[in-house]
Design an enzyme around this catalytic site. Structure first.
Site, PDB file in Angstrom:
ATOM      1  N   GLU A  35     -88.410  70.966  62.989  1.00 38.42           N
ATOM      2  CA  GLU A  35     -88.659  71.280  63.918  1.00 38.42           C
ATOM      3  C   GLU A  35     -89.194  73.302  64.325  1.00 38.42           C
ATOM      4  O   GLU A  35     -87.953  73.828  63.854  1.00 38.42           O
ATOM      5  CB  GLU A  35     -87.442  71.148  65.189  1.00 38.42           C
ATOM      6  CG  GLU A  35     -87.220  70.371  66.251  1.00 38.42           C
ATOM      7  CD  GLU A  35     -87.697  69.086  66.631  1.00 38.42           C
ATOM      8  OE1 GLU A  35     -88.741  69.626  67.280  1.00 38.42           O
ATOM      9  OE2 GLU A  35     -87.216  68.312  66.900  1.00 38.42           O
ATOM     10  N   GLY A 122     -87.833  66.053  80.965  1.00 39.34           N
ATOM     11  CA  GLY A 122     -87.060  67.513  80.947  1.00 39.34           C
ATOM     12  C   GLY A 122     -86.273  67.119  79.928  1.00 39.34           C
ATOM     13  O   GLY A 122     -85.414  67.258  79.261  1.00 39.34           O
ATOM     14  N   LEU A 125     -89.027  64.385  75.264  1.00 36.35           N
ATOM     15  CA  LEU A 125     -89.565  63.673  74.668  1.00 36.35           C
ATOM     16  C   LEU A 125     -91.531  64.410  75.106  1.00 36.35           C
ATOM     17  O   LEU A 125     -92.211  63.680  74.954  1.00 36.35           O
ATOM     18  CB  LEU A 125     -89.454  62.056  75.437  1.00 36.35           C
ATOM     19  CG  LEU A 125     -88.772  60.940  74.601  1.00 36.35           C
ATOM     20  CD1 LEU A 125     -87.361  61.606  74.709  1.00 36.35           C
ATOM     21  CD2 LEU A 125     -88.989  59.745  75.302  1.00 36.35           C
ATOM     22  N   SER A 126     -91.126  65.501  76.144  1.00 33.00           N
ATOM     23  CA  SER A 126     -92.589  65.932  76.437  1.00 33.00           C
ATOM     24  C   SER A 126     -93.244  65.210  77.017  1.00 33.00           C
ATOM     25  O   SER A 126     -94.331  64.963  77.068  1.00 33.00           O
ATOM     26  CB  SER A 126     -93.360  66.388  74.812  1.00 33.00           C
ATOM     27  OG  SER A 126     -94.111  67.031  74.656  1.00 33.00           O
ATOM     28  N   SER A 128     -94.694  66.785  79.436  1.00 32.19           N
ATOM     29  CA  SER A 128     -95.869  67.463  79.881  1.00 32.19           C
ATOM     30  C   SER A 128     -96.934  67.235  78.585  1.00 32.19           C
ATOM     31  O   SER A 128     -97.865  67.167  79.292  1.00 32.19           O
ATOM     32  CB  SER A 128     -95.165  68.911  79.428  1.00 32.19           C
ATOM     33  OG  SER A 128     -95.105  68.998  78.070  1.00 32.19           O
ATOM     34  N   GLU A 160    -101.840  74.725  77.565  1.00 27.99           N
ATOM     35  CA  GLU A 160     -99.644  74.884  77.513  1.00 27.99           C
ATOM     36  C   GLU A 160     -99.996  76.639  77.329  1.00 27.99           C
ATOM     37  O   GLU A 160     -98.662  76.928  78.114  1.00 27.99           O
ATOM     38  CB  GLU A 160     -98.743  73.358  76.875  1.00 27.99           C
ATOM     39  CG  GLU A 160     -97.578  74.062  76.914  1.00 27.99           C
ATOM     40  CD  GLU A 160     -96.795  73.281  77.414  1.00 27.99           C
ATOM     41  OE1 GLU A 160     -97.198  72.097  77.624  1.00 27.99           O
ATOM     42  OE2 GLU A 160     -95.520  72.743  77.481  1.00 27.99           O
ATOM     43  N   ASP A 172     -96.851  68.185  69.759  1.00 26.98           N
ATOM     44  CA  ASP A 172     -96.422  66.827  71.047  1.00 26.98           C
ATOM     45  C   ASP A 172     -97.475  66.297  71.697  1.00 26.98           C
ATOM     46  O   ASP A 172     -97.783  65.195  71.583  1.00 26.98           O
ATOM     47  CB  ASP A 172     -95.940  67.776  71.976  1.00 26.98           C
ATOM     48  CG  ASP A 172     -94.353  68.188  72.284  1.00 26.98           C
ATOM     49  OD1 ASP A 172     -93.940  68.445  70.891  1.00 26.98           O
ATOM     50  OD2 ASP A 172     -93.923  69.319  72.373  1.00 26.98           O
ATOM     51  N   TYR A 222     -88.423  80.423  74.385  1.00 27.47           N
ATOM     52  CA  TYR A 222     -89.000  79.404  73.349  1.00 27.47           C
ATOM     53  C   TYR A 222     -89.695  80.655  72.890  1.00 27.47           C
ATOM     54  O   TYR A 222     -89.753  80.909  71.441  1.00 27.47           O
ATOM     55  CB  TYR A 222     -89.995  78.206  73.575  1.00 27.47           C
ATOM     56  CG  TYR A 222     -90.627  78.077  73.303  1.00 27.47           C
ATOM     57  CD1 TYR A 222     -90.070  76.352  72.290  1.00 27.47           C
ATOM     58  CD2 TYR A 222     -92.218  78.496  72.907  1.00 27.47           C
ATOM     59  CE1 TYR A 222     -90.817  75.765  71.003  1.00 27.47           C
ATOM     60  CE2 TYR A 222     -92.823  77.616  71.624  1.00 27.47           C
ATOM     61  CZ  TYR A 222     -92.201  76.047  71.026  1.00 27.47           C
ATOM     62  OH  TYR A 222     -93.102  75.184  70.359  1.00 27.47           O
TER      63      TYR A 222
HETATM   64  C1  GLA Z   1     -91.444  72.158  72.135  1.00 27.97           C
HETATM   65  C2  GLA Z   1     -92.709  72.685  71.516  1.00 27.97           C
HETATM   66  C3  GLA Z   1     -93.425  72.103  70.232  1.00 27.97           C
HETATM   67  C4  GLA Z   1     -92.535  72.296  68.901  1.00 27.97           C
HETATM   68  C5  GLA Z   1     -90.789  71.844  69.383  1.00 27.97           C
HETATM   69  C6  GLA Z   1     -89.745  72.298  68.379  1.00 27.97           C
HETATM   70  O1  GLA Z   1     -91.362  70.526  71.505  1.00 27.97           O
HETATM   71  O2  GLA Z   1     -93.638  72.241  72.840  1.00 27.97           O
HETATM   72  O3  GLA Z   1     -94.396  72.875  70.046  1.00 27.97           O
HETATM   73  O4  GLA Z   1     -92.665  73.964  68.536  1.00 27.97           O
HETATM   74  O5  GLA Z   1     -90.645  71.983  69.865  1.00 27.97           O
HETATM   75  O6  GLA Z   1     -89.931  71.579  67.221  1.00 27.97           O
END
Ligand code: GLA
Length: 387
Positions: A35, A122, A125-126, A128, A160, A172, A222
């Site tokens: 991560e 949100g 699970l991405s 976006s 993004e 992601d 972030y």
């Molecule tokens: C988000 C970002 C990824 C990654 C994770 C953390 O999901 O979109 O690129 O950095 O956080 O691992």
């Protein structure tokens, strides 16, 4: 919205826009370990899952853009001549892709798009990335742009970064575009070389516990952390010129210059360097089917994310800590960027019921929420279902 997800999106498209769209399925992702290593050009171990966004997409003969987001019932109308970020967030994921395609010199046409799905928003699970990759994938087919999956993932990431404003890494989008059933992807985020690692054990389930803390305003946190990592790299490089990213650094080197680093920068760097190493040792554990060692690494990751990278919240800590005394749980940690969303847990399949029973009171008594626990399966990446 599973089997009928595609039907719902197709019906909405036909009603609002016309008869013959292309239909794309684009999945969310999980990440077993690694991560915040992606934007430090290190290693990650994600996979696509059986939760997806379906997109019905049609080209137009003019320069109009019409988007319909089924799950929040919102509509957007715009023009190819004015592609700029808008206050409502979701159209930006689509507009950003158009902007990137244009910058690659691909000739665009107006687009109608209806989309919806069952990737919780949100939740970490991405959704976006699923949306970006699905839209880019569909347009790539319709426009005959000739991009391969890796290029589509990179396009989604750039969109993004430059359009939505999150300085995310490639994980992601890569997982959404290149996922495969029963496999995770060990990806080297520096050169994008990757191998598929089988993860098809019937005796182990991937279980997500939703903290129900929705990730909001996380962009600045972030981006700040990413900048802190870069600050660390700049200092390290003054002493060790071969270091170009935290992926190149060792813990000894970080320790050696600790006095020169802002304490928060030190914590970020120490976490990332350790986490990158952890991905490799965890992958080795997976290869020899040592799931206990793999799970222990997941708990270590959570500790690092909570105290070193500082992206956890009390709800996530409670959900992870509670699992330590539940039989059959191999590992647990917060998943994704942090500040909310889900924890990922590896649970022995024959302990699944006991896991639910043990977590329910944790949700009710400690979080004051009803349990939201999802078992998910690794699935294939973004695909064209009909054209
Ligand atoms: C988000 C970002 C990824 C990654 C994770 C953390 O999901 O979109 O690129 O950095 O956080 O691992």
């Amino acid at each position: 919205m599973t089997e009928s997800g595609s039907e719902r999106v197709l019906a909405a498209f036909r009603k609002s826009f016309g008869p013959k769209p292309a239909l794309v399925r684009s999945p969310g992702r999980v990440n077993l370990i690694g991560e915040h290593t992606d934007h430090n050009l290190g290693f990650v171990l994600p996979g696509a899952v059986d939760r997806a966004i379906w997109l019905a997409i049609g080209l137009r003969d003019d320069r109009k853009l019409r988007f319909h987001a089924l799950d929040n019932g919102e509509h957007f109308e715009g023009s190819l001549d004015e592609i700029r970020a808008v206050p409502a967030q979701w159209p930006n994921y689509l507009l950003g892709i158009l902007s990137e395609l244009a910058q690659r010199g691909i000739e665009l046409r107006g687009v109608d798009c209806a989309f919806g799905g069952d990737v919780p928003i949100g939740c970490g699970l991405s959704s976006s990335a699923a949306l970006e990759c699905g839209f880019a994938f569909g347009l790539n087919e319709l426009l005959g742009a000739g991009l391969d999956r890796v290029e589509i993932a990179k396009l989604g990431q750039r969109s993004e970064n430059r359009f939505v404003g999150v300085n995310c890494g490639i994980m992601d989008q890569f997982a959404s575009c290149l996922g495969q059933e029963k496999r995770v992807i060990r990806l080297d985020c520096r050169d994008l070389s990757y191998v598929y690692v089988p993860f098809e054990r019937d005796d182990i389930s991937i279980v997500l516990c939703d903290s129900q803390v929705r990730r909001q305003l996380t962009t600045s946190a972030y981006n700040l952390r990413r900048a802190q990592c870069e600050e660390g790299v700049a200092k390290l490089a003054q002493h060790y010129p071969e270091i170009r990213s935290l992926r190149d650094a060792t813990l000894l080197q970080v320790e050696a210059i600790r006095d020169e680093l802002d304490p928060a920068v030190y914590r970020r760097c120490a976490y990332v360097v350790a986490e990158n190493q952890r991905v490799l040792t965890a992958c080795a554990a997976l290869e020899r089917s040592d799931l206990a060692a793999f799970g222990a690494a997941m708990y270590e990751t959570h500790e690092g994310l909570a105290h070193g990278y500082e992206v956890s919240v009390p709800e996530l800590d409670i959900l992870v800590d509670a699992t330590r005394s539940i039989p059959g749980v191999l590992g647990a940690r917060l998943m994704g960027g942090g500040f909310g969303g889900c924890t990922i847990n590896l649970v022995e399949a024959d302990h699944l019921e006991a896991f639910h029973a043990a977590m329910a009171p944790v949700y009710r008594e400690r979080l004051g929420k009803e349990p939201m626990i999802h078992v998910c399966k690794l699935a294939g990446g973004t695909e064209l279902l009909a054209y």
